[in-house]
Design a protein around this motif. Structure first.
Motif, PDB file in Angstrom:
ATOM      1  N   GLY A 145       0.814  -1.210   0.000  1.00 38.04           N
ATOM      2  CA  GLY A 145       0.000   0.000   0.000  1.00 38.04           C
ATOM      3  C   GLY A 145       0.843   1.253   0.000  1.00 38.04           C
ATOM      4  N   SER A 146       1.912   1.259   0.813  1.00 42.14           N
ATOM      5  CA  SER A 146       2.787   2.425   0.866  1.00 42.14           C
ATOM      6  C   SER A 146       3.438   2.689  -0.480  1.00 42.14           C
ATOM      7  CB  SER A 146       3.858   2.201   1.940  1.00 42.14           C
ATOM      8  OG  SER A 146       4.756   3.279   1.981  1.00 42.14           O
ATOM      9  N   VAL A 147       3.925   1.636  -1.119  1.00 34.55           N
ATOM     10  CA  VAL A 147       4.574   1.783  -2.420  1.00 34.55           C
ATOM     11  C   VAL A 147       3.566   2.240  -3.479  1.00 34.55           C
ATOM     12  CG1 VAL A 147       5.669   0.492  -4.298  1.00 34.55           C
ATOM     13  CG2 VAL A 147       6.440   0.179  -1.938  1.00 34.55           C
ATOM     14  N   THR A 148       2.377   1.625  -3.471  1.00 31.08           N
ATOM     15  CA  THR A 148       1.361   1.997  -4.462  1.00 31.08           C
ATOM     16  C   THR A 148       0.971   3.454  -4.326  1.00 31.08           C
ATOM     17  OG1 THR A 148       0.497  -0.263  -4.451  1.00 31.08           O
ATOM     18  CG2 THR A 148      -0.920   1.451  -5.372  1.00 31.08           C
ATOM     19  N   GLY A 149       0.743   3.908  -3.085  1.00 29.27           N
ATOM     20  CA  GLY A 149       0.376   5.302  -2.877  1.00 29.27           C
ATOM     21  C   GLY A 149       1.459   6.253  -3.348  1.00 29.27           C
ATOM     22  N   ALA A 150       2.719   5.955  -3.005  1.00 29.26           N
ATOM     23  CA  ALA A 150       3.818   6.816  -3.426  1.00 29.26           C
ATOM     24  C   ALA A 150       3.972   6.831  -4.945  1.00 29.26           C
ATOM     25  CB  ALA A 150       5.116   6.360  -2.765  1.00 29.26           C
ATOM     26  N   VAL A 151       3.811   5.663  -5.574  1.00 33.46           N
ATOM     27  CA  VAL A 151       3.970   5.571  -7.028  1.00 33.46           C
ATOM     28  C   VAL A 151       2.853   6.313  -7.751  1.00 33.46           C
ATOM     29  CG1 VAL A 151       3.816   3.960  -8.967  1.00 33.46           C
ATOM     30  CG2 VAL A 151       5.331   3.471  -7.057  1.00 33.46           C
TER      31      VAL A 151
ATOM     32  N   THR B  33       1.498   6.899   4.056  1.00 34.91           N
ATOM     33  CA  THR B  33       2.356   5.857   3.494  1.00 34.91           C
ATOM     34  C   THR B  33       3.594   5.634   4.359  1.00 34.91           C
ATOM     35  OG1 THR B  33       3.583   7.406   2.085  1.00 34.91           O
ATOM     36  CG2 THR B  33       1.601   6.396   1.150  1.00 34.91           C
ATOM     37  N   LEU B  34       4.038   6.689   5.059  1.00 33.90           N
ATOM     38  CA  LEU B  34       5.172   6.552   5.972  1.00 33.90           C
ATOM     39  C   LEU B  34       4.721   6.151   7.369  1.00 33.90           C
ATOM     40  CD1 LEU B  34       7.220   9.695   4.867  1.00 33.90           C
ATOM     41  CD2 LEU B  34       7.718   7.311   4.333  1.00 33.90           C
ATOM     42  N   GLY B  35       3.595   6.721   7.832  1.00 34.70           N
ATOM     43  CA  GLY B  35       3.092   6.376   9.158  1.00 34.70           C
ATOM     44  C   GLY B  35       2.729   4.904   9.277  1.00 34.70           C
ATOM     45  N   MET B  36       2.168   4.327   8.212  1.00 29.62           N
ATOM     46  CA  MET B  36       1.820   2.905   8.249  1.00 29.62           C
ATOM     47  C   MET B  36       3.065   2.034   8.396  1.00 29.62           C
ATOM     48  SD  MET B  36      -1.279   2.341   5.489  1.00 29.62           S
ATOM     49  CE  MET B  36      -0.194   2.602   4.092  1.00 29.62           C
ATOM     50  N   LEU B  37       4.130   2.401   7.689  1.00 28.07           N
ATOM     51  CA  LEU B  37       5.365   1.620   7.796  1.00 28.07           C
ATOM     52  C   LEU B  37       5.944   1.705   9.205  1.00 28.07           C
ATOM     53  CD1 LEU B  37       7.155   2.474   4.423  1.00 28.07           C
ATOM     54  CD2 LEU B  37       5.883   0.410   4.990  1.00 28.07           C
ATOM     55  N   ARG B  38       5.912   2.899   9.783  1.00 34.16           N
ATOM     56  CA  ARG B  38       6.448   3.061  11.145  1.00 34.16           C
ATOM     57  C   ARG B  38       5.649   2.243  12.155  1.00 34.16           C
ATOM     58  NH1 ARG B  38       7.987   2.691  15.350  1.00 34.16           N
ATOM     59  NH2 ARG B  38       9.014   4.187  16.746  1.00 34.16           N
ATOM     60  N   ALA B  39       4.358   2.049  11.884  1.00 32.46           N
ATOM     61  CA  ALA B  39       3.495   1.338  12.828  1.00 32.46           C
ATOM     62  C   ALA B  39       3.735  -0.171  12.808  1.00 32.46           C
ATOM     63  CB  ALA B  39       2.033   1.638  12.532  1.00 32.46           C
ATOM     64  N   VAL B  40       4.168  -0.734  11.672  1.00 28.91           N
ATOM     65  CA  VAL B  40       4.255  -2.199  11.577  1.00 28.91           C
ATOM     66  C   VAL B  40       5.682  -2.720  11.511  1.00 28.91           C
ATOM     67  CG1 VAL B  40       2.006  -2.335  10.447  1.00 28.91           C
ATOM     68  CG2 VAL B  40       4.075  -2.243   9.045  1.00 28.91           C
ATOM     69  N   TYR B  41       6.679  -1.840  11.258  1.00 29.03           N
ATOM     70  CA  TYR B  41       8.068  -2.275  11.212  1.00 29.03           C
ATOM     71  C   TYR B  41       8.822  -1.743  12.430  1.00 29.03           C
ATOM     72  CZ  TYR B  41       7.775  -3.959   6.390  1.00 29.03           C
ATOM     73  OH  TYR B  41       7.454  -4.658   5.250  1.00 29.03           O
TER      74      TYR B  41
ATOM     75  N   ILE C 101       9.547   4.958  -6.410  1.00 31.92           N
ATOM     76  CA  ILE C 101       9.343   6.345  -6.832  1.00 31.92           C
ATOM     77  C   ILE C 101      10.250   6.677  -8.014  1.00 31.92           C
ATOM     78  CG2 ILE C 101       9.634   8.752  -6.126  1.00 31.92           C
ATOM     79  CD1 ILE C 101       8.755   7.909  -3.311  1.00 31.92           C
ATOM     80  N   GLY C 102      11.504   6.214  -7.946  1.00 30.11           N
ATOM     81  CA  GLY C 102      12.415   6.434  -9.062  1.00 30.11           C
ATOM     82  C   GLY C 102      11.937   5.775 -10.341  1.00 30.11           C
TER      83      GLY C 102
ATOM     84  N   MET D  34      -6.402  -0.489  -3.909  1.00 29.59           N
ATOM     85  CA  MET D  34      -5.569  -0.418  -2.710  1.00 29.59           C
ATOM     86  C   MET D  34      -6.311   0.253  -1.561  1.00 29.59           C
ATOM     87  SD  MET D  34      -2.865  -1.596  -1.512  1.00 29.59           S
ATOM     88  CE  MET D  34      -2.166  -2.189  -3.061  1.00 29.59           C
ATOM     89  N   GLY D  35      -7.174   1.218  -1.864  1.00 33.24           N
ATOM     90  CA  GLY D  35      -7.964   1.847  -0.817  1.00 33.24           C
ATOM     91  C   GLY D  35      -8.911   0.865  -0.158  1.00 33.24           C
ATOM     92  N   LEU D  36      -9.583   0.049  -0.953  1.00 34.39           N
ATOM     93  CA  LEU D  36     -10.493  -0.957  -0.401  1.00 34.39           C
ATOM     94  C   LEU D  36      -9.725  -2.034   0.359  1.00 34.39           C
ATOM     95  CD1 LEU D  36     -12.962  -1.324  -3.424  1.00 34.39           C
ATOM     96  CD2 LEU D  36     -13.383  -0.162  -1.245  1.00 34.39           C
ATOM     97  N   THR D  37      -8.551  -2.408  -0.154  1.00 37.93           N
ATOM     98  CA  THR D  37      -7.736  -3.398   0.555  1.00 37.93           C
ATOM     99  C   THR D  37      -7.307  -2.880   1.923  1.00 37.93           C
ATOM    100  OG1 THR D  37      -6.899  -4.272  -1.551  1.00 37.93           O
ATOM    101  CG2 THR D  37      -5.629  -4.778   0.439  1.00 37.93           C
ATOM    102  N   ALA D  38      -6.922  -1.601   1.987  1.00 36.96           N
ATOM    103  CA  ALA D  38      -6.514  -1.017   3.264  1.00 36.96           C
ATOM    104  C   ALA D  38      -7.652  -1.034   4.276  1.00 36.96           C
ATOM    105  CB  ALA D  38      -6.024   0.418   3.050  1.00 36.96           C
TER     106      ALA D  38
END
Length: 493
Positions: free
Chosen positions: A13-19, A118-126, A142-143, A176-180
């Motif tokens: 989800g984080s990658v999809t949102g950023a992309v 997208t960053l807050g979710m990563l901080r919460a689970v890693y 992103i690149g 991705m929104g529905l999956t989240a």
């Protein structure tokens, strides 16, 4: 504790949102001329399809991050993704440029919601000490989106029309929104106090950032005038009132401990410096490739492709170096590479070949990928879970302000070194004269931007040092900037 499945879905989800956000900006640039002709719009109206979006995003990022801290990053991310997809579909169906501008502003609001999440979710689970790898994946994606954007946008616009550029976002955003919404993520314990919302502070910060971004975006087209000076004046006034308010309110929008952190402030400064230098160089590099070397957009994109390639390949290498050498040494090395890449670009001329041009972009990409991974990891890792959204909002704000500042600085420097080199027709006749004026101004302008990148290495020296051995049963310790070891993790996951 989060399960491996939740972590994988969160990273996806984080990658999809950023992309989606990165791809949206790059493909729109290619589609704008077709949009203008189809909707019989003026140039100023078409510019507002980008300006309105940027102002909405930049002014709301920190508040959106605070919403995630209070209501849950996954929920805010889902709303942002679903809204972004719906706004994209609306733009694809719009019958006039007024609707496009209005929906682009709405798209910016939803983009502001999803980006810090997208960053807050990563901080919460890693765990904090394992954030480098997922953030490297995010940076590489992103690149890749930046590289694919012009090609995808050009193909869609040529064969299906400009509306297809916006329909491209709809399916992945909705999916991705529905999956989240469907994923069951770890919840905060009952009775946990939620941060209160500072609405006056959010309004003041939005006014300050909106004034600043509007001015910086407008400078490349109009230059610095009395009218454009009003924006920074309003931004400074609103910013001053915001600081005064934050010091006195019981529940500030930006927790004092976050900005007083020994690492967050320097990391944000590094991101602004690096993104300003890169964006200013890319702005001038585009003119150099197309106006001086007379390359078409596709050929220009291929010359710059090494930058995106190194963003993809360099991100995981940066994460590995950060674990072994620490954020400080890795980030300083990245800033040196950014400065070197911009300085090398300042030496390009009419006879520069593809190898020399590609080498400049290669060094730039390697340096920027390194800085993005390390500085972003420091900002997000050292924030506590309940302030991760604000930290993500600040990181995203830095990544919006830096590029706008870099382009404005490049335009100003070019106008001083060579009048009319970018913003208008230079003195004299013929394309050869114009190219000469541009080249004479490009070298000094890029040299100043290289100095901006080099200056960014100074705050990088204040980042955490290399991790030392882990004490039995304890957290890792690391070499502090002034020598004595200290805990690597500012707060537990």
């Amino acid at each position: 504790m989060s399960t491996p499945r939740v972590r994988r879905l969160t990273l996806a989800g984080s990658v999809t949102g950023a992309v989606i956000v990165a791809l949206d900006g790059t493909v729109l640039t290619v589609a704008q001329p077709h949009l203008q002709r189809d909707l019989h719009a003026t140039f100023a109206q078409v510019q507002w399809t980008s300006t309105g979006y940027l102002i909405a995003v930049a002014s709301l990022l920190v508040f959106a991050g605070r919403l995630g801290d209070r209501y849950g990053h996954r929920r805010v991310f889902a709303i942002g993704m679903l809204g972004f997809g719906a706004a994209s579909a609306g733009i694809g169906l719009a019958g006039g440029v007024g609707w496009v501008i209005g929906l682009r502003v709405a798209q910016g609001v939803f983009g502001a919601l999803l980006q810090p999440a997208t960053l807050g979710m990563l901080r919460a689970v890693y765990p904090p000490d394992r954030l480098g790898r997922p953030l490297a994946v995010r940076t590489g994606a992103i690149g890749l989106a930046a590289a694919a954007g012009p090609l995808v946008g050009g193909a869609l616009t040529t064969h299906l029309g400009w509306r297809a550029v916006f329909f491209l976002n709809v399916a992945p955003a909705l999916a991705m929104g529905l999956t989240a919404l469907a994923v069951r993520a770890p919840m905060a314990p009952r009775g946990t106090a939620r941060p209160r919302l500072d609405l006056p502070g959010a309004a003041l910060l939005a006014m300050a950032l909106a004034g600043l971004v509007h001015t910086l975006v407008g400078v490349p087209g109009t230059g610095w005038t009395a009218a454009t000076a009003l924006g920074p004046t309003a931004a400074v006034a609103a910013g001053g009132v915001f600081v005064w308010h934050e010091r006195r309110t019981e529940h500030p929008l930006v927790p004092p401990g976050l900005l007083r952190s020994a690492t967050a402030g320097p990391a944000l400064g590094v991101l602004v410096s690096a993104s300003a230098a890169l964006s200013g160089a890319l702005f001038l590099g585009t003119y150099y490739l197309q106006d001086v070397l007379a390359l078409d957009p596709l050929a220009s994109g291929l010359r710059a492709l090494p930058l995106a390639v190194m963003m993809v390949l360099g991100a995981p290498v940066a994460a590995l170096l950060m674990r072994r050498q620490g954020p400080r040494r890795t980030t300083v090395a990245g800033m040196v590479l950014v400065a070197a890449g911009v300085l090398l670009m300042s030496r390009l001329g009419r006879d520069s070949g593809a190898e020399a041009i590609g080498g400049c972009f290669l060094v730039l990409g390697a340096g920027f990928a390194t800085v993005m991974v390390t500085a972003t990891t420091v900002v997000v890792r050292d924030a506590s879970v309940d302030t991760a959204g604000v930290a993500g909002g600040l990181q995203q704000t830095a990544m919006n302000i830096g590029p706008a500042l870099g382009v404005a600085a490049a335009t100003t420097l070019m106008s001083v070194a060579g009048p009319g080199a970018v913003t208008g027709r230079p003195p004299g006749d013929g394309p050869g004269r114009a190219a000469d004026v541009f080249l004479s101004a490009m070298g000094p302008a890029l040299t100043v931007l290289a100095a901006v990148a080099a200056a960014g290495a100074l705050p990088a020296t204040r980042l955490p040092g290399r991790a030392a051995a882990r004490p039995p049963g304890g957290q890792p310790v690391e070499e502090a900037p002034d020598g004595p070891p200290r805990s690597e993790i500012a707060s537990s996951a």
